[in-house]
Design a protein around this motif. Structure first.
Motif, PDB file in Angstrom:
ATOM      1  N   CYS A 177       0.857  -1.133  -0.021  1.00 17.07           N
ATOM      2  CA  CYS A 177       0.049   0.108   0.027  1.00 17.07           C
ATOM      3  C   CYS A 177       0.984   1.334   0.015  1.00 17.07           C
ATOM      4  CB  CYS A 177      -0.976   0.157   1.124  1.00 17.07           C
ATOM      5  SG  CYS A 177      -0.061   0.661   2.638  1.00 17.07           S
ATOM      6  N   LEU A 201       1.539   3.412   2.116  1.00 22.34           N
ATOM      7  CA  LEU A 201       1.913   3.752   3.612  1.00 22.34           C
ATOM      8  C   LEU A 201       3.398   3.653   3.161  1.00 22.34           C
ATOM      9  CD1 LEU A 201      -0.673   3.204   6.142  1.00 22.34           C
ATOM     10  CD2 LEU A 201      -0.045   5.420   4.971  1.00 22.34           C
ATOM     11  N   VAL A 242      -1.735  -1.339  10.968  1.00 26.37           N
ATOM     12  CA  VAL A 242      -0.926  -1.088   9.719  1.00 26.37           C
ATOM     13  C   VAL A 242       0.505  -0.949  10.295  1.00 26.37           C
ATOM     14  CG1 VAL A 242      -2.698  -0.123   7.980  1.00 26.37           C
ATOM     15  CG2 VAL A 242      -1.493   1.505   9.599  1.00 26.37           C
ATOM     16  N   PRO A 257      -5.813   5.166   9.252  1.00 29.07           N
ATOM     17  CA  PRO A 257      -5.572   4.357   7.986  1.00 29.07           C
ATOM     18  C   PRO A 257      -6.634   4.311   7.173  1.00 29.07           C
ATOM     19  CG  PRO A 257      -4.652   3.148   9.943  1.00 29.07           C
ATOM     20  CD  PRO A 257      -5.534   4.423  10.210  1.00 29.07           C
ATOM     21  N   GLU A 317      -5.801   0.464   2.999  1.00 27.12           N
ATOM     22  CA  GLU A 317      -4.482   0.289   3.383  1.00 27.12           C
ATOM     23  C   GLU A 317      -4.554  -0.521   4.423  1.00 27.12           C
ATOM     24  OE1 GLU A 317      -3.338   5.022   2.771  1.00 27.12           O
ATOM     25  OE2 GLU A 317      -3.930   4.389   4.683  1.00 27.12           O
TER      26      GLU A 317
END
Ligand code: URA
Ligand code: SF4
Length: 182
Positions: A18, A20, A84, A94, A98
């Motif tokens: 993802c 992030l 996460v 998030p 994600e």
């Protein structure tokens, strides 16, 4: 799914599932006893966690430590992780995509730890683990059993920093966790 911690950790260290991944300094995998009876699940790393690569080491974590100390819960006896593993920008919640991308890692951690109890710290943990229809205000403090695991939803420790009144409820929820294990 991995049957061992090393392979699981390596796969997360290289993860780009993802967006992030683009801003992280370190992944925050989790810390504590890998055979814990009690597992704590937060939301995601903040700034301090991102720098140190460890969960709940900032302000919220220090508050959680104080509650642990008061109740006789040792951090090294429990396992602590997040929904996460990479820090959301500006500590935002998030996004669903994600959390979804990351959730299999958490499922794998739960399988490896085999906790008796999972403490869900705040709305993000609650919604992603037990269902998006649940509200933390209505659910906190009440045990939910699912597939042999007992879940205790409670406030996220960061919420205690914003609202003093939540401290006593957080304390009582952790007390009921402690009492269940002895
Ligand atoms: N907040 C979280 O949800 N997790 C951490 O690790 C730190 C702060
Ligand atoms: Fe991978 Fe999870 Fe990090 Fe996203 S948050 S990049 S899914 S480890």
């Amino acid at each position: 799914m991995f049957d061992n911690w090393d392979d699981l950790k390596k796969s997360i260290e290289n993860c780009k599932k993802c967006k992030l991944c683009t801003n992280r300094t370190n992944i925050v995998f989790g810390s504590g006893n890998k055979n814990a009876d009690i597992m704590f699940i937060g939301e995601g790393p903040g700034a301090d966690e991102d720098v140190q690569g460890l969960p709940f080491v900032g302000k919220a974590g220090k508050l959680m430590n104080m509650a642990f100390e008061g109740l006789g819960i040792k951090r090294e006896d429990v396992y602590i992780t997040n929904i996460v593993k990479c820090r959301p920008p500006q500590n935002r919640v998030p996004e669903a995509n994600e959390a979804e991308a990351c959730l299999n890692y958490l499922r794998n951690q739960v399988i490896l730890v085999k906790p008796k109890i999972i403490v869900l710290l705040g709305s993000t943990a609650l919604k992603n683990i037990l269902g998006s229809d649940l509200s933390i205000t209505a659910s906190r403090g009440k045990w939910i059993e699912k597939k042999g695991i007992y879940y205790m939803p409670t406030w996220h420790p960061a919420a205690l920093l914003r609202d003093e009144n939540k401290k006593i409820e957080f304390w009582n929820d952790l007390k009921s966790v402690k009492e269940k294990i002895i």
